[in-house]
Design a protein around this motif. Structure first.
Motif, mmCIF file in Angstrom:
data_model
loop_
_atom_site.group_PDB
_atom_site.id
_atom_site.type_symbol
_atom_site.label_atom_id
_atom_site.label_comp_id
_atom_site.label_asym_id
_atom_site.label_seq_id
_atom_site.Cartn_x
_atom_site.Cartn_y
_atom_site.Cartn_z
ATOM 1 N N PHE A 117 -8.858 -1.198 -8.314
ATOM 2 C CA PHE A 117 -7.801 -2.215 -8.295
ATOM 3 C C PHE A 117 -6.417 -1.580 -8.218
ATOM 4 O O PHE A 117 -5.538 -2.084 -7.519
ATOM 5 C CB PHE A 117 -7.893 -3.140 -9.513
ATOM 6 C CG PHE A 117 -9.080 -4.052 -9.476
ATOM 7 C CD1 PHE A 117 -9.498 -4.658 -8.303
ATOM 8 C CD2 PHE A 117 -9.792 -4.317 -10.629
ATOM 9 C CE1 PHE A 117 -10.594 -5.495 -8.265
ATOM 10 C CE2 PHE A 117 -10.891 -5.154 -10.615
ATOM 11 C CZ PHE A 117 -11.298 -5.748 -9.425
ATOM 12 N N GLU A 118 -6.209 -0.478 -8.950
ATOM 13 C CA GLU A 118 -4.930 0.236 -8.864
ATOM 14 C C GLU A 118 -4.667 0.711 -7.446
ATOM 15 O O GLU A 118 -3.555 0.598 -6.938
ATOM 16 C CB GLU A 118 -4.927 1.455 -9.782
ATOM 17 C CG GLU A 118 -4.569 1.184 -11.200
ATOM 18 C CD GLU A 118 -4.590 2.457 -12.014
ATOM 19 O OE1 GLU A 118 -3.579 2.722 -12.687
ATOM 20 O OE2 GLU A 118 -5.600 3.186 -11.979
ATOM 21 N N GLY A 119 -5.691 1.269 -6.823
ATOM 22 C CA GLY A 119 -5.554 1.754 -5.456
ATOM 23 C C GLY A 119 -5.244 0.635 -4.488
ATOM 24 O O GLY A 119 -4.350 0.760 -3.639
ATOM 25 N N LEU A 120 -5.972 -0.469 -4.610
ATOM 26 C CA LEU A 120 -5.710 -1.607 -3.731
ATOM 27 C C LEU A 120 -4.320 -2.179 -3.959
ATOM 28 O O LEU A 120 -3.632 -2.565 -3.015
ATOM 29 C CB LEU A 120 -6.774 -2.686 -3.938
ATOM 30 C CG LEU A 120 -8.174 -2.343 -3.433
ATOM 31 C CD1 LEU A 120 -9.168 -3.430 -3.831
ATOM 32 C CD2 LEU A 120 -8.156 -2.147 -1.931
ATOM 33 N N LEU A 121 -3.895 -2.226 -5.213
ATOM 34 C CA LEU A 121 -2.562 -2.735 -5.529
ATOM 35 C C LEU A 121 -1.481 -1.834 -4.957
ATOM 36 O O LEU A 121 -0.477 -2.314 -4.423
ATOM 37 C CB LEU A 121 -2.406 -2.872 -7.045
ATOM 38 C CG LEU A 121 -1.200 -3.647 -7.552
ATOM 39 C CD1 LEU A 121 -1.191 -5.061 -7.000
ATOM 40 C CD2 LEU A 121 -1.212 -3.678 -9.065
ATOM 41 N N ARG B 2 -1.536 -2.520 -1.135
ATOM 42 C CA ARG B 2 -1.130 -3.864 -0.699
ATOM 43 C C ARG B 2 0.266 -4.260 -1.167
ATOM 44 O O ARG B 2 0.940 -5.026 -0.498
ATOM 45 C CB ARG B 2 -2.137 -4.894 -1.210
ATOM 46 C CG ARG B 2 -3.545 -4.675 -0.782
ATOM 47 C CD ARG B 2 -3.878 -5.201 0.556
ATOM 48 N NE ARG B 2 -3.700 -6.637 0.549
ATOM 49 C CZ ARG B 2 -3.482 -7.342 1.633
ATOM 50 N NH1 ARG B 2 -3.430 -6.761 2.787
ATOM 51 N NH2 ARG B 2 -3.318 -8.638 1.573
ATOM 52 N N SER B 3 0.691 -3.774 -2.316
ATOM 53 C CA SER B 3 1.983 -4.176 -2.868
ATOM 54 C C SER B 3 2.701 -2.960 -3.460
ATOM 55 O O SER B 3 2.767 -2.801 -4.675
ATOM 56 C CB SER B 3 1.756 -5.237 -3.945
ATOM 57 O OG SER B 3 2.982 -5.646 -4.496
ATOM 58 N N PRO B 4 3.241 -2.088 -2.616
ATOM 59 C CA PRO B 4 3.824 -0.843 -3.118
ATOM 60 C C PRO B 4 5.056 -1.045 -4.005
ATOM 61 O O PRO B 4 5.375 -0.176 -4.806
ATOM 62 C CB PRO B 4 4.188 -0.082 -1.850
ATOM 63 C CG PRO B 4 4.090 -1.041 -0.739
ATOM 64 C CD PRO B 4 3.273 -2.193 -1.186
ATOM 65 N N ASP B 5 5.713 -2.190 -3.911
ATOM 66 C CA ASP B 5 6.882 -2.411 -4.758
ATOM 67 C C ASP B 5 6.506 -2.793 -6.183
ATOM 68 O O ASP B 5 7.362 -2.916 -7.042
ATOM 69 C CB ASP B 5 7.802 -3.464 -4.141
ATOM 70 C CG ASP B 5 7.094 -4.770 -3.879
ATOM 71 O OD1 ASP B 5 5.858 -4.768 -3.728
ATOM 72 O OD2 ASP B 5 7.789 -5.804 -3.809
ATOM 73 N N PHE B 6 5.206 -2.971 -6.473
ATOM 74 C CA PHE B 6 4.756 -3.300 -7.811
ATOM 75 C C PHE B 6 4.949 -2.124 -8.764
ATOM 76 O O PHE B 6 5.264 -2.304 -9.931
ATOM 77 C CB PHE B 6 3.275 -3.710 -7.781
ATOM 78 C CG PHE B 6 2.734 -4.145 -9.105
ATOM 79 C CD1 PHE B 6 2.985 -5.415 -9.585
ATOM 80 C CD2 PHE B 6 1.976 -3.283 -9.878
ATOM 81 C CE1 PHE B 6 2.485 -5.818 -10.801
ATOM 82 C CE2 PHE B 6 1.474 -3.674 -11.092
ATOM 83 C CZ PHE B 6 1.730 -4.951 -11.559
ATOM 84 N N PHE B 7 4.755 -0.903 -8.264
ATOM 85 C CA PHE B 7 4.868 0.292 -9.083
ATOM 86 C C PHE B 7 6.255 0.881 -8.980
ATOM 87 O O PHE B 7 6.881 0.860 -7.924
ATOM 88 C CB PHE B 7 3.837 1.346 -8.653
ATOM 89 C CG PHE B 7 2.425 0.898 -8.856
ATOM 90 C CD1 PHE B 7 1.869 0.861 -10.118
ATOM 91 C CD2 PHE B 7 1.651 0.502 -7.785
ATOM 92 C CE1 PHE B 7 0.573 0.450 -10.315
ATOM 93 C CE2 PHE B 7 0.347 0.094 -7.971
ATOM 94 C CZ PHE B 7 -0.187 0.060 -9.237
ATOM 95 N N VAL B 8 6.746 1.426 -10.091
ATOM 96 C CA VAL B 8 8.045 2.068 -10.126
ATOM 97 C C VAL B 8 7.847 3.547 -9.851
ATOM 98 O O VAL B 8 7.183 4.241 -10.601
ATOM 99 C CB VAL B 8 8.725 1.880 -11.498
ATOM 100 C CG1 VAL B 8 10.051 2.596 -11.553
ATOM 101 C CG2 VAL B 8 8.883 0.417 -11.808
ATOM 102 N N ALA B 9 8.390 4.014 -8.747
ATOM 103 C CA ALA B 9 8.268 5.428 -8.402
ATOM 104 C C ALA B 9 9.604 5.901 -7.846
ATOM 105 O O ALA B 9 10.306 5.148 -7.189
ATOM 106 C CB ALA B 9 7.161 5.638 -7.373
#
Length: 133
Positions: free
Chosen positions: A27-31, A34-41
């Motif tokens: 699920f982390e990988g798919l997220l 699919r939605s790279p702005d969800f994670f703060v990097a």
């Protein structure tokens, strides 16, 4: 007929937990894909990989952890314990690196990885299954 060892419950717990961790990693990988702005990097990168590469890494590693957990749960083959320890150790390292992008979740998964490592390692010497005549 197989006789259960005293650590059978820990091994089953570790195998089920491995499957859950594998699903979470998928699920982390798919997220991440699919939605790279969800994670703060920082700058859209996690270490040397961009977020898409990191998403693929989580996806593949999650599938490996899931498969190793299912194999361990399915029969507890001796080689499955070694593979389980190896993929969970890699997953633990990946979660350490993933820590800046998603800290609280990474800490939770690291704690679960440590529980799985304990469950497999504690059962290692006592994984003999004898047959009753």
């Amino acid at each position: 007929m197989r006789r259960r060892t005293r650590w059978g419950g820990w091994l089953a717990f570790g195998a089920v937990l491995m499957m859950v961790i594998g699903l979470f990693a998928v699920f982390e990988g798919l997220l991440a894909l699919r939605s790279p702005d969800f994670f703060v990097a920082q700058g859209g990168r996690v270490l040397a990989l961009n977020l898409a590469g990191w998403g693929w890494l989580h996806l593949v590693l999650g599938l490996l952890v899931l498969a190793a957990g299912a194999t361990l749960f399915g029969g507890g083959a001796r080689w499955a314990g070694g593979v389980g320890i190896a993929v969970i150790a890699v997953n633990l390292f990946v979660q350490l690196v993933w820590l800046p992008a998603f800290p609280i979740w990474s800490i939770i998964i690291i704690a679960l990885d440590l529980l799985v490592l304990y469950a497999i390692a504690a059962t290692w010497p006592d994984r003999r299954v004898s047959t009753l005549a």
